[in-house]
Enzyme design. Structure first.
Site, PDB file in Angstrom:
ATOM      1  CG  HIS A   1     -53.979-114.083  46.453  1.00 36.39           C
ATOM      2  ND1 HIS A   1     -52.738-113.709  47.557  1.00 36.39           N
ATOM      3  CD2 HIS A   1     -54.107-112.508  46.619  1.00 36.39           C
ATOM      4  CE1 HIS A   1     -52.012-113.329  47.874  1.00 36.39           C
ATOM      5  NE2 HIS A   1     -53.090-112.323  47.306  1.00 36.39           N
TER       6      HIS A   1
ATOM      7  CB  CYS B   1     -50.606-115.117  50.426  1.00 38.56           C
ATOM      8  SG  CYS B   1     -51.337-116.763  50.021  1.00 38.56           S
TER       9      CYS B   1
ATOM     10  CG  ASN C   1     -52.853-108.589  47.221  1.00 43.32           C
ATOM     11  OD1 ASN C   1     -51.741-109.548  47.426  1.00 43.32           O
ATOM     12  ND2 ASN C   1     -52.132-108.314  46.007  1.00 43.32           N
TER      13      ASN C   1
ATOM     14  CD  GLN D   1     -47.103-112.905  48.009  1.00 47.10           C
ATOM     15  OE1 GLN D   1     -48.176-113.086  48.860  1.00 47.10           O
ATOM     16  NE2 GLN D   1     -47.299-114.187  47.866  1.00 47.10           N
TER      17      GLN D   1
END
Ligand SMILES: *[C@@H]1O[C@H](CO)[C@@H](O)[C@H](O)[C@H]1NC(C)=O
Ligand SMILES: *[C@@H]1O[C@H](CO)[C@@H](O)[C@H](O)[C@H]1NC(C)=O
Length: 333
Positions: A276, A141, A296, A135
């Site tokens: 997150h 995210c 992630n 990102q």
């Protein structure tokens, strides 16, 4: 468990302090480490002052990582990754990007209530997961996990795996805040209403806020008919959902342990202030070593090639780092 973590943190603090006081040559040693890290990470500083400031932060991070890795009871390793010259506060401001809902969301149906999940699953080995993305310095995210989850359900229902546009979501989902954060359920709603989502190749990522391209936005590479939330605070329900498709999971990613996670089963310490969101793409392990396989969006150099294994069935209702609290998945009917 919490007290074990607390005493660990306390002993780390003591150890760290003593270390700094009695080993004066430490600075020289770390200077070499810093220069090596600068070379490896390709960092450039605008001037000497900035470099000195970053060196001070690097030193403190280095010692934190060293202490944690020297703790034999720790179940995971930390590493000097690309975030080694950022304070935890800077790190949190730059990355993450989940904004929890302030009002109670109406509950959705949950289609995986009564399924029998296998003891392990990994959607990566089933071709339902694209390569790890990055990102960059943008709190997007929420857009990455929205794309991840729609890519997954598209492969599962249609047999092909598209790579979808996060930038389109950043530019077009007005109810979210672009690089300042958002929520996957809001983005799923937008994609449903829009009729679909564009391929990443046609609407590429820029890691900054932009203006919604009204033409590209109607060029669909995938479509969904809605989304559902996993009942909150129920790890069994989350397992049922992940057994059937990749699922977005909000977590508390604050803290240096998460910033520097490199490998192993992550058990915290971490809280449950969700900041997150990532994508659960599987689970596995046995006994006290069960874990969620979580993808992630910080590139492949963070964690286990871009993934973190988070302790599953810890006994905490909220799950480790609050992983069971806000989870959703797109549906195609
Ligand atoms: C880091 O830890 C290792 C032991 O694993 C130790 O030998 C080394 O001196 C430590 N370095 C610093 C600078 O703390
Ligand atoms: C948790 O979810 C499972 C699977 O849907 C369900 O059978 C169970 O009753 C739920 N537990 C609670 C406490 O709601």
């Amino acid at each position: 468990m919490a007290t074990i973590f607390h005493s660990f943190v306390a002993s780390f603090l003591t150890y760290g302090l003593i270390f700094c006081i009695i080993v004066p040559s430490n600075a020289d040693l770390l200077n070499d480490e810093f220069e090596r890290w600068i070379k490896e990470s390709g960092k450039k500083y605008i001037n000497e002052d900035e470099k000195l400031k970053r060196f001070a932060i690097f030193k403190s991070n280095y010692q934190f990582i060293n202490s944690s890795n020297n703790n034999l009871e720790q179940t995971f390793k930390l590493g000097l990754n690309k975030y080694a010259d950022l304070t935890n506060q800077e790190f949190r401001a730059l990355l993450a990007g989940f904004i929890p809902s302030t009002d109670k969301q109406p509950s959705t149906p949950f289609r995986y209530k009564n399924v029998m999940p296998p003891s392990s699953i990994d959607w990566r080995t089933r071709g339902a997961v694209t390569p790890v993305k990055d990102q960059g310095k943008c709190g997007s995210c929420w857009a990455f996990v929205t794309a991840d989850a729609i890519e997954g359900i598209t492969k599962i229902t249609k047999g092909t795996l598209p790579t979808l546009s996060e930038q389109e979501l950043i530019d077009c989902v007005n109810e979210c805040q672009g690089c300042s954060g958002g929520r996957p359920d809001t983005a799923f709603k937008w994609v449903t209403k829009n009729g679909g989502i564009t391929a990443k190749a046609d609407y590429p990522y820029k890691a900054e806020n932009g203006i919604c391209d009204a033409t590209k936005v109607k060029d669909f590479a995938a479509a969904i008919t809605g989304y559902e939330d996993v009942p909150s605070g129920n790890e069994t329900a989350l397992m049922n959902a992940v057994a059937n498709q990749p699922v977005t999971v909000a977590i508390d990613s604050a803290g240096l342990f998460f910033q520097f996670y490199q490998s192993g089963i992550f058990r915290g310490p971490c809280g449950k202030n969700l900041d997150h969101v990532m994508t659960a793409v599987g689970y596995g392990g046995d006994g006290l070593n069960k874990y969620w396989i979580v993808r992630n969006s910080w590139g492949t150099s963070w964690g286990e090639n871009g993934y973190v294994r988070i302790w599953k069935d810890s006994g905490l209702r909220s799950g480790v780092c609050g992983i069971t609290l806000v989870a959703s998945y797109p549906v195609v009917d």
